[in-house]
Scaffold this active site. Structure first.
Site, PDB file in Angstrom:
ATOM      1  CB  SER A  75      34.832  35.059 -10.574  1.00  0.00           C
ATOM      2  OG  SER A  75      33.619  34.920  -9.869  1.00  0.00           O
ATOM      3  CG  HIS A 131      34.680  31.403  -7.038  1.00  0.00           C
ATOM      4  ND1 HIS A 131      34.588  32.372  -6.069  1.00  0.00           N
ATOM      5  CD2 HIS A 131      34.428  32.018  -8.208  1.00  0.00           C
ATOM      6  CE1 HIS A 131      34.276  33.530  -6.633  1.00  0.00           C
ATOM      7  NE2 HIS A 131      34.177  33.342  -7.930  1.00  0.00           N
ATOM      8  CG  ASP A 187      34.622  30.994  -2.937  1.00  0.00           C
ATOM      9  OD1 ASP A 187      33.438  30.754  -3.281  1.00  0.00           O
ATOM     10  OD2 ASP A 187      35.513  31.312  -3.745  1.00  0.00           O
TER      11      ASP A 187
END
Ligand SMILES: *[C@@H]1O[C@H](CO)[C@@H](O)[C@H](O)[C@H]1NC(C)=O
Ligand SMILES: *[C@@H]1O[C@H](CO)[C@@H](O)[C@H](O)[C@H]1NC(C)=O
Ligand SMILES: *[C@@H]1O[C@H](CO)[C@@H](O)[C@H](O)[C@H]1NC(C)=O
Length: 355
Positions: free
Chosen positions: A110, A336, A333
């Site tokens: 990702s 990311h 998160d």
């Protein structure tokens, strides 16, 4: 020996003369060769970000921090300033012209998706009225700038080596890289793998690991990572034609879950971080995976450029979605990156390598 000394003395004199008359062979390039684009610092620049995220309709919710309510904006306005030279500002139209009728593919997890989305936004915002379409074929997402015949693709492949379903279960095969069939004939490849190597429990997508013909339940994960990189390195050496394909490796994208690493021992995550570290040094040091990666890259004979984003991204504890990604403190998160944001810099540096 004597004549070698003599002739190199002559060469030195000729070069000296050329310098005197102001002729530097390959002038620009030699200046760049002495500048490490990855050594530098972050500076606020009101001419950034490179695009307005609201003008990029296809950013996934996970990275759409502003749309998800992130109130602060300074994190979008930092520009990477190398110590010894300036980066050329990303020019989307120039990029599209250079890659007319060509193909680019990001391969990895990702974090590759993060960088792929960033690049498609940077290009789309340069030509907002140009046609594009997005399709998906199995694990490959294809963003086509139809007016330019350019495909910017993403092959989701978290280990680069194969995971095969067999009778005993799912086997992670560290010596096997059949998945590489999708990477042939591409003009520019940007690889990445790291974040999945430490997964255990229900989110580990394999049951056994195979290396050198031996199957086991598990092995040291850093060793597994290194074996897989060596398999990938072998693939590059036997399959890449450097005259056609440029190969990059994205590097290790760092997470920020431990404030002790940036001298805020009470911080358990990146939540509430609004500024980068403004020096060039990250107190927590570099992740050990980076030296494993650099060692593997040093064994490849074909040219591969490391996009060495680790140091510069370590400084960006402010760049993650935190609670403005998929939302809620449980899905916090700090791995990311928001878009617009840090991966735009990775792509701006990538652009500087292809100029
Ligand atoms: C997307 O673009 C490609 C390349 O131009 C084209 O072959 C394909 O038919 C297009 N798909 C859609 C759904 O428009
Ligand atoms: C956080 O980082 C510090 C300093 O590097 C280290 O001593 C500590 O073990 C880390 N904590 C966790 C939970 O990983
Ligand atoms: C990362 O930063 C540290 C501290 O500034 C430095 O010693 C190291 O050389 C840097 N590493 C890279 C890869 O630039």
């Amino acid at each position: 020996m004597g004549s070698w000394v003599h002739s190199s003395f002559c060469v030195a004199r000729i070069l000296g003369l050329l310098l005197l008359v102001g002729f530097v062979p390959n002038g620009g390039a030699s200046e760049e060769a002495s500048c490490d684009l990855f050594k530098g610092r972050w500076v606020l620049d009101e001419n950034y970000p490179l695009y307005n995220p609201s003008s990029c309709p296809f950013i996934e919710r996970e990275f759409s921090c502003q749309k998800n309510g992130r109130p602060d904006h300074f994190y979008t306005q930092y520009r990477w300033q190398p110590h010894d030279c300036d980066l050329a500002r990303f020019d989307g139209v120039d990029f599209l012209e250079r890659f007319r009728e060509k193909s680019i593919m990001f391969v990895g997890d990702s974090l590759s998706r993060n960088q792929w989305q960033s690049l498609t936004c940077m290009l789309h915002s340069a030509v907002p009225n140009a046609n594009y379409n997005v399709t998906r074929v199995d694990d490959v997402s294809i963003f086509t700038f139809t007016d330019y015949g350019l495909k910017v693709m993403l092959d989701r492949n978290v280990y680069l080596v194969d995971v095969v379903r067999e009778k005993i279960g799912r086997v992670l095969k560290l010596d096997s890289i059949v998945g590489g069939k999708l990477w042939k004939e591409i003009d520019m490849l940007i690889f990445n793998t790291w974040h999945w190597w430490n997964r255990r429990g229900p989110s580990q997508p394999w049951d056994y690991v195979e290396v050198g013909g031996r199957v086991s339940k598990d092995i040291d994960r850093m060793v597994a990572f290194e074996k897989a990189l060596m398999t990938w390195a072998g693939w590059v050496d036997s399959n890449i034609d450097p005259a056609k394909t440029k190969v990059f490796f994205q590097g290790i994208s760092p997470s920020h879950y431990n404030g002790s690493q940036w001298d805020e021992p009470k911080a358990r995550s990146c939540v509430g971080q609004k500024e980068p570290l403004l020096g060039s040094t990250y107190p927590g040091g570099l992740p050990p995976a980076l030296s494993v990666l650099k060692n593997a890259l040093s064994k490849i004979t074909k040219p591969v450029t490391l996009l060495d984003v680790t140091n510069l991204s370590l400084l960006r504890k402010d760049g993650h979605p935190s609670i403005y990604g998929l939302g809620g403190t449980t899905a916090m998160d700090c791995s990311h990156w928001c878009l617009c944001g840090v991966p735009d810099t990775w792509n701006e540096i990538l652009y500087n390598f292809i100029l």
